[in-house]
Design a protein around this motif. Structure first.
Motif, mmCIF file in Angstrom:
data_model
loop_
_atom_site.group_PDB
_atom_site.id
_atom_site.type_symbol
_atom_site.label_atom_id
_atom_site.label_comp_id
_atom_site.label_asym_id
_atom_site.label_seq_id
_atom_site.Cartn_x
_atom_site.Cartn_y
_atom_site.Cartn_z
ATOM 1 N N TRP A 43 51.523 -93.294 136.085
ATOM 2 C CA TRP A 43 52.909 -93.104 136.520
ATOM 3 C C TRP A 43 53.276 -91.634 136.630
ATOM 4 O O TRP A 43 54.177 -91.266 137.402
ATOM 5 N N PHE A 44 52.573 -90.767 135.882
ATOM 6 C CA PHE A 44 52.998 -89.371 135.838
ATOM 7 C C PHE A 44 52.796 -88.645 137.172
ATOM 8 O O PHE A 44 53.739 -88.057 137.702
ATOM 9 N N PRO A 45 51.580 -88.676 137.760
ATOM 10 C CA PRO A 45 51.439 -88.035 139.074
ATOM 11 C C PRO A 45 52.300 -88.708 140.139
ATOM 12 O O PRO A 45 52.769 -88.052 141.065
ATOM 13 N N LEU A 46 52.501 -90.027 140.014
ATOM 14 C CA LEU A 46 53.364 -90.727 140.964
ATOM 15 C C LEU A 46 54.802 -90.228 140.827
ATOM 16 O O LEU A 46 55.515 -90.037 141.827
ATOM 17 N N LEU A 47 55.244 -90.011 139.582
ATOM 18 C CA LEU A 47 56.584 -89.484 139.341
ATOM 19 C C LEU A 47 56.722 -88.080 139.921
ATOM 20 O O LEU A 47 57.755 -87.748 140.522
ATOM 21 N N ILE A 48 55.681 -87.265 139.748
ATOM 22 C CA ILE A 48 55.715 -85.910 140.308
ATOM 23 C C ILE A 48 55.862 -85.976 141.827
ATOM 24 O O ILE A 48 56.640 -85.232 142.433
ATOM 25 N N GLY A 49 55.099 -86.884 142.458
ATOM 26 C CA GLY A 49 55.196 -87.046 143.906
ATOM 27 C C GLY A 49 56.585 -87.506 144.326
ATOM 28 O O GLY A 49 57.127 -87.041 145.338
ATOM 29 N N LEU A 50 57.183 -88.426 143.562
ATOM 30 C CA LEU A 50 58.519 -88.931 143.887
ATOM 31 C C LEU A 50 59.565 -87.831 143.749
ATOM 32 O O LEU A 50 60.475 -87.708 144.586
ATOM 33 N N ILE A 51 59.440 -87.015 142.706
ATOM 34 C CA ILE A 51 60.372 -85.895 142.529
ATOM 35 C C ILE A 51 60.244 -84.901 143.683
ATOM 36 O O ILE A 51 61.246 -84.430 144.243
ATOM 37 N N ALA A 52 59.000 -84.577 144.046
ATOM 38 C CA ALA A 52 58.783 -83.646 145.164
ATOM 39 C C ALA A 52 59.353 -84.220 146.453
ATOM 40 O O ALA A 52 59.975 -83.501 147.248
#
Length: 630
Positions: free
Chosen positions: A433-442
């Motif tokens: 979920w963490f890299p996915l969250l980073i992508g969503l924030i970006a």
């Protein structure tokens, strides 16, 4: 103060970049090996291991080993060789590649067929956002996996693995501000040595178990799925690590050209990678059950004899650092493109090389990536799936492929990419979920900036005055003073707010007034012949449009020095630049949610000033503030 222009479709052919890479094919191919293939090249360190000893472990028996190796080989052939190297790399934007370059190409070529434009833009922006997730994953995984090789040399090194990895990463990110030109010269030779070594190590074990070559038969992959079902599906979440970095082949095309990358991949990198994977499989099958279970926890380093394991760890760590450097440089390039195309606010971009345009450093991105790397392949698989969606638009709308040829090919790509993406979704609860969250924030930041900028420009246009009326009125009533005044404006129509405020407060006009708009085109480079568009408005007023490509530096003083037919030559000591700095006020007007309006206002406040971004002389700049409600 930039805007995105959409010129009419032209007749350029794929690959004819005006700033094409120079050098012989062999030289460029070696250079590409040092930069382009670092990410996918370090995958053998951990991809095979994670399939058998990762989150969803598989017993290291013959059916599983043959099935996984077959899956790795055919994934490389379908995803990397056919999709990226053979097809997607043909879709270049004046020689440049990458999701944003492809998006700009589609936008420019679409013409009147833009009914799907918004959805395509969102896909391209989301792929870019996911790239930042990949930029976080690759340095962490590759460096950590390489340093973990120390535990194969001596088990007592285990407590030092994480501190050493963090030290290497901190050092890597710290040197970015000084540029990488000097150490960059070593990238090609080091990666050449690395690929040669891993190929030789693989061959040493293949010779002892030549039957492993049968794993290249796709029937083993099919049998693997037939016999294991859901377990085989879960294994794809680890197998996909073998093709991470495939998108780098496309993104780095502008640096080396299509042909050198293809030659490097087909003639050297692909054979070296597969020989190493096959060697790992052969070694596992040559051991008894107990030994195989121990070795499969780090098979890459067990390929080497005892005396050579420490040198292999050092070489693998160097390769991991090079792979991380390529990803970091890619993040800088993608950010520069996003800024120029209007998806991000202006950030400080430092050029670290006087001879190489592409050598840039963006402090905010650098330190944000370091923080995310230390904190921690959904981002990778998501980006590859989106690339396939963009490819579908290219095949049908731009290249006009026949349906009987395009549909089956796209179906295979969607099936493979979709399966890998779905398999990686199973990792979400365990940290995926963490890299996915980073992508969503970006993604949220990118889309908020683009939408907020549209709304701000629309509100400013509502209050603008036609320039023809202003010129007739002001030219006869205002006092004129010597010199040149340059008023920078985002739109090539209407009167800039800075000009209205200057006249209101100072009650004078300069002898020459230039209304300047900088436009960033949907192509990487704009030739000098198309750089300027000058209109004489009369009474000493001129409208000038400067065009730059999204890979070019927007140096306004340098461009003005080349402007002719606009009175005397521009001299910076006789020229004043007037800039408008807007203060955003969030409101309930239709457009964006209040929280996004406040986010946009925060981004605008923290953006780099136009003075620094456009290289304006600080002692010749006057900023005039205004408030805009969106």
């Amino acid at each position: 103060m930039t805007d995105t222009a959409v010129p009419a479709p032209d007749a350029e052919q794929p690959g004819d970049a005006p700033h094409a890479p120079r050098g012989g094919l062999a030289k460029l191919a070696v250079a590409a090996i040092g930069v382009v293939f670092g990410d996918i090249g370090t995958s053998p360190i951990y991809a095979f291991r994670e399939t058998f000893a990762g989150h969803h472990q598989l017993p290291p028996n013959a059916p599983h080993v043959f099935g996984v190796l077959s899956l790795i080989f055919w994934s490389m052939m379908l995803v990397v060789t056919i999709k990226y190297v053979s097809i997607i790399m043909r879709a270049d934007n004046k020689g440049e590649g990458g999701s944003l370059a492809l998006l700009a190409l589609i936008n420019r070529k679409a013409g009147d067929r833009k009914r799907w434009a918004r959805g395509i833009i969102l896909l391209g922006v989301f792929a870019t956002a996911l790239f930042y997730g990949d930029s976080m994953i690759t340095p962490a995984v590759s460096v950590l996996s390489a340093v973990e090789g120390l535990t194969v040399v001596e088990a007592g090194f285990q407590p030092f693995v994480i501190p050493i990895s963090i030290g290497i990463l901190v050092g890597l990110f710290t040197i970015q501000a000084h540029g990488t030109a000097r150490v960059g010269a070593l990238f090609g030779p080091v990666m050449l040595l690395y690929f040669t070594v891993i190929a030789v190590l693989g061959v040493m074990h293949i010779v002892d178990h030549p039957a492993i070559l049968g794993a290249l038969n796709p029937l083993y992959a099919a049998s693997f799925f037939y016999q294991n079902g859901y377990s085989a599906f879960l294994a794809m979440g680890s197998v996909v690590l073998a093709v991470t970095g495939a998108e780098a082949l496309y993104a780095d095309m502008g640096h080396f050209g299509r042909k050198p990358i293809r030659v490097s991949w087909m003639a050297f990198v692909l054979p070296a990678l597969m020989l190493n994977y096959l060697g790992q499989g052969a070694m596992i099958l040559s051991l008894d059950w107990g030994a195989a279970n121990d070795v499969v926890k780090n098979p890459f380093f067990f390929l080497a004899p005892d005396a050579f394991r420490l040198p292999l760890v050092i070489l693998a760590t160097m390769a991991a650092v090079i792979a991380s450097q390529a990803v970091i440089s890619g993040a800088f390039s993608v950010t520069q493109q996003a800024i120029q195309l209007g998806f991000m606010p202006r950030l400080r971009i430092a050029h670290t090389s006087a001879s190489t345009v592409g050598q840039i450093y963006i402090p905010m991105i650098n330190w944000a990536l370091l923080a995310m790397v230390i904190a921690y392949g959904i981002a990778v698989t998501g980006a590859m799936l989106i690339d396939t969606c963009l490819l579908a638009v290219v095949l049908f709308s731009l290249w006009k492929w026949k349906p009987w040829l395009a549909v089956p090919l796209l179906a295979i790509f969607f099936l493979v990419d979709g399966a890998y993406f779905a398999a990686n979704l199973t990792k979400v609860p365990d940290g995926g979920w963490f890299p996915l969250l980073i992508g969503l924030i970006a993604f949220t930041f990118l889309t908020t900036w683009a939408r907020g900028r549209q709304l701000m420009l629309a509100r400013m246009r509502e209050a603008s005055i036609p320039v023809e009326i202003f010129v007739k009125s002001a030219a006869n009533s205002a006092t004129r003073v010597p010199g040149t005044a340059v008023f920078m404006t985002t739109t090539p129509d209407g009167v800039p707010h800075a000009l209205l405020h200057n006249l209101k407060h100072n009650k004078v006009l300069h002898e020459r007034v230039l209304l300047l708009t900088v436009k960033i085109e949907d192509m990487p480079y704009v030739e000098d012949g198309r750089r300027f568009a000058l209109t004489d408005l009369g009474s000493g007023f001129y409208r000038l449009i400067l065009r730059f490509g999204f890979m070019q530096e927007s140096d306004v003083p340098d461009a003005l020095a080349k402007v002719e037919q606009c009175g005397p030559a521009f001299k910076m000591m006789d020229t004043s630049f007037f800039l408008a700095r807007q203060t955003l006020l969030a409101s309930s007007r239709p457009g964006m949610a209040i929280w996004r309006e406040r986010l946009f206002a925060w981004m605008l406040r923290n953006a780099e000033s136009a003075m620094e971004f456009f290289k304006l002389p600080p002692n010749r700049v006057v900023e005039l503030g205004s408030q805009v409600e969106i």
